[in-house]
Design a protein around this motif. Structure first.
Motif, PDB file in Angstrom:
ATOM      1  N   ASN A  77       0.816  -1.222   0.000  1.00  0.00           N
ATOM      2  CA  ASN A  77       0.000   0.000   0.000  1.00  0.00           C
ATOM      3  C   ASN A  77       0.844   1.264   0.000  1.00  0.00           C
ATOM      4  OD1 ASN A  77      -2.719  -1.115   0.049  1.00  0.00           O
ATOM      5  ND2 ASN A  77      -2.160  -1.878   2.077  1.00  0.00           N
ATOM      6  N   THR A 119      -7.845   2.393   1.903  1.00  0.00           N
ATOM      7  CA  THR A 119      -7.526   3.773   1.519  1.00  0.00           C
ATOM      8  C   THR A 119      -7.695   4.705   2.717  1.00  0.00           C
ATOM      9  OG1 THR A 119      -8.225   3.292  -0.736  1.00  0.00           O
ATOM     10  CG2 THR A 119      -8.145   5.623  -0.095  1.00  0.00           C
ATOM     11  N   SER A 133     -16.612  -0.387   5.069  1.00  0.00           N
ATOM     12  CA  SER A 133     -15.835  -1.300   5.903  1.00  0.00           C
ATOM     13  C   SER A 133     -16.767  -2.184   6.723  1.00  0.00           C
ATOM     14  CB  SER A 133     -14.922  -0.526   6.861  1.00  0.00           C
ATOM     15  OG  SER A 133     -14.163  -1.436   7.642  1.00  0.00           O
ATOM     16  N   SER A 134     -16.318  -3.392   6.995  1.00  0.00           N
ATOM     17  CA  SER A 134     -17.055  -4.291   7.887  1.00  0.00           C
ATOM     18  C   SER A 134     -16.530  -4.165   9.317  1.00  0.00           C
ATOM     19  CB  SER A 134     -16.900  -5.735   7.399  1.00  0.00           C
ATOM     20  OG  SER A 134     -15.520  -6.077   7.372  1.00  0.00           O
TER      21      SER A 134
HETATM   22  N1  NAP Z   1      -2.978   5.982  -6.646  1.00  0.00           N
HETATM   23  C1  NAP Z   1      -3.937   6.646  -6.025  1.00  0.00           C
HETATM   24  O1  NAP Z   1      -4.174   7.838  -6.287  1.00  0.00           O
HETATM   25  C2  NAP Z   1      -4.792   5.907  -5.050  1.00  0.00           C
HETATM   26  C3  NAP Z   1      -6.158   6.172  -4.972  1.00  0.00           C
HETATM   27  C4  NAP Z   1      -6.930   5.427  -4.080  1.00  0.00           C
HETATM   28  C5  NAP Z   1      -6.354   4.457  -3.294  1.00  0.00           C
HETATM   29  N2  NAP Z   1      -5.014   4.255  -3.383  1.00  0.00           N
HETATM   30  C6  NAP Z   1      -4.366   3.207  -2.589  1.00  0.00           C
HETATM   31  O2  NAP Z   1      -4.719   1.959  -3.191  1.00  0.00           O
HETATM   32  C7  NAP Z   1      -4.913   0.970  -2.184  1.00  0.00           C
HETATM   33  C8  NAP Z   1      -6.309   0.403  -2.341  1.00  0.00           C
HETATM   34  O3  NAP Z   1      -6.484  -0.609  -1.439  1.00  0.00           O
HETATM   35  P1  NAP Z   1      -7.563  -1.787  -1.669  1.00  0.00           P
HETATM   36  O4  NAP Z   1      -7.453  -2.292  -3.042  1.00  0.00           O
HETATM   37  O5  NAP Z   1      -7.412  -2.725  -0.526  1.00  0.00           O
HETATM   38  O6  NAP Z   1      -8.978  -1.075  -1.613  1.00  0.00           O
HETATM   39  P2  NAP Z   1      -9.906  -0.257  -0.599  1.00  0.00           P
HETATM   40  O7  NAP Z   1     -11.182  -0.110  -1.370  1.00  0.00           O
HETATM   41  O8  NAP Z   1      -9.267   0.979  -0.099  1.00  0.00           O
HETATM   42  O9  NAP Z   1     -10.163  -1.212   0.665  1.00  0.00           O
HETATM   43  C9  NAP Z   1     -10.747  -2.481   0.507  1.00  0.00           C
HETATM   44  C10 NAP Z   1     -11.455  -2.857   1.792  1.00  0.00           C
HETATM   45  O10 NAP Z   1     -12.608  -2.027   2.019  1.00  0.00           O
HETATM   46  C11 NAP Z   1     -13.638  -2.782   2.636  1.00  0.00           C
HETATM   47  N3  NAP Z   1     -14.789  -2.815   1.726  1.00  0.00           N
HETATM   48  C12 NAP Z   1     -14.777  -2.652   0.371  1.00  0.00           C
HETATM   49  N4  NAP Z   1     -16.028  -2.738  -0.122  1.00  0.00           N
HETATM   50  C13 NAP Z   1     -16.846  -2.965   0.932  1.00  0.00           C
HETATM   51  C14 NAP Z   1     -18.240  -3.133   1.067  1.00  0.00           C
HETATM   52  N5  NAP Z   1     -19.076  -3.102   0.007  1.00  0.00           N
HETATM   53  N6  NAP Z   1     -18.750  -3.320   2.314  1.00  0.00           N
HETATM   54  C15 NAP Z   1     -17.922  -3.357   3.395  1.00  0.00           C
HETATM   55  N7  NAP Z   1     -16.596  -3.200   3.320  1.00  0.00           N
HETATM   56  C16 NAP Z   1     -16.065  -3.002   2.109  1.00  0.00           C
HETATM   57  C17 NAP Z   1     -13.061  -4.181   2.864  1.00  0.00           C
HETATM   58  O11 NAP Z   1     -12.336  -4.209   4.103  1.00  0.00           O
HETATM   59  P3  NAP Z   1     -12.931  -4.370   5.610  1.00  0.00           P
HETATM   60  O12 NAP Z   1     -14.381  -4.804   5.493  1.00  0.00           O
HETATM   61  O13 NAP Z   1     -12.057  -5.394   6.233  1.00  0.00           O
HETATM   62  O14 NAP Z   1     -12.771  -3.040   6.249  1.00  0.00           O
HETATM   63  C18 NAP Z   1     -12.018  -4.284   1.775  1.00  0.00           C
HETATM   64  O15 NAP Z   1     -11.014  -5.229   2.016  1.00  0.00           O
HETATM   65  C19 NAP Z   1      -4.665   1.665  -0.852  1.00  0.00           C
HETATM   66  O16 NAP Z   1      -3.331   1.460  -0.466  1.00  0.00           O
HETATM   67  C20 NAP Z   1      -4.859   3.140  -1.148  1.00  0.00           C
HETATM   68  O17 NAP Z   1      -4.110   3.979  -0.296  1.00  0.00           O
HETATM   69  C21 NAP Z   1      -4.227   4.928  -4.266  1.00  0.00           C
END
Ligand code: NAP
Length: 186
Positions: free
Chosen positions: A21, A55, A83-84
């Motif tokens: 990340n 994120t 998030s859950s």
């Molecule tokens: N390059 C850029 O400009 C940019 C932009 C955005 C993000 N980022 C980075 O990219 C990475 C993205 O991480 P990621 O792919 O893991 O995605 P994420 O969308 O940030 O996080 C995914 C987590 O969100 C929760 N989640 C997602 N959908 C859900 C739903 N419908 N209901 C309940 N919970 C839900 C789940 O975790 P839990 O339920 O366990 O909480 C899931 O594992 C991060 O490091 C972020 O900092 C970079």
């Protein structure tokens, strides 16, 4: 009617972040200032934003937001974090933690955005969930001149050219900004 816009930076080969990340590869790219000025204009049109928990936790940690809530960049906009789990709150910020299907939160999100647009911050699967639900209208990517071996995917869905129209291309420093309209697949 609010538009739902996915606006993000990405590597040339479609990663948002590396496997840990980290965005260290992003912050060293020349021209971020030019991209930033355009981003400020984008943000004025946004009424609500949505991000996943990874994120949000990255922002919490990177900006020390619990100790320094004044650094929360999105004051005045409603922020939805999917998030859950129970996560720390940025004091004073209008952050709504929700879990479940996009269809279940859509009415509340749409109302929170009012006449303005909805920004999908990421990650990629979260945006995919909105695309699956028919709520993705535009993709704006700032492509950095970087490739990674692996990492967090930009948008892990199959959306082909019959649904994507290239509307704008802009050079901002070393970034290529691409804007696509997304046609509903439903
Ligand atoms: N390059 C850029 O400009 C940019 C932009 C955005 C993000 N980022 C980075 O990219 C990475 C993205 O991480 P990621 O792919 O893991 O995605 P994420 O969308 O940030 O996080 C995914 C987590 O969100 C929760 N989640 C997602 N959908 C859900 C739903 N419908 N209901 C309940 N919970 C839900 C789940 O975790 P839990 O339920 O366990 O909480 C899931 O594992 C991060 O490091 C972020 O900092 C970079």
């Amino acid at each position: 009617m609010s538009r739902v816009i996915y606006n993000t930076a990405t590597t040339l080969n479609g990663f948002l972040a590396d496997d840990e990340n980290s965005l260290s590869w992003l912050f060293v790219v020349p021209g971020a200032d030019e991209a930033e000025s355009d981003f400020s204009g984008f943000l004025t049109e946004i009424g609500a934003l949505v991000m996943g928990s990874t994120t949000y936790e990255w922002l919490l940690e990177h900006e020390s937001l619990v100790e320094h809530p004044e650094k929360w960049f999105y004051g005045g906009k409603v922020s939805f974090v999917l998030s859950s789990r129970t996560l720390p709150v940025v004091p004073g910020a209008d952050i709504r933690f929700r879990s479940g299907e996009v269809a279940e939160i859509w009415a509340e999100l749409d109302e929170a955005a009012g006449e303005n647009d909805i920004w999908l911050v990421g990650g990629g699967d979260l945006v995919g969930q909105f695309a699956d639900a028919g709520h993705l209208d535009q993709i704006r990517v700032s492509v950095a001149p970087v490739t990674l071996v692996s990492g967090k995917p930009l948008l892990p869905r199959r959306i082909e050219s019959d649904r994507l129209t290239l509307d704008a291309v802009r050079k901002a420093g070393q970034f290529a900004e691409l804007v696509y309209t997304v046609q509903s697949g439903q």
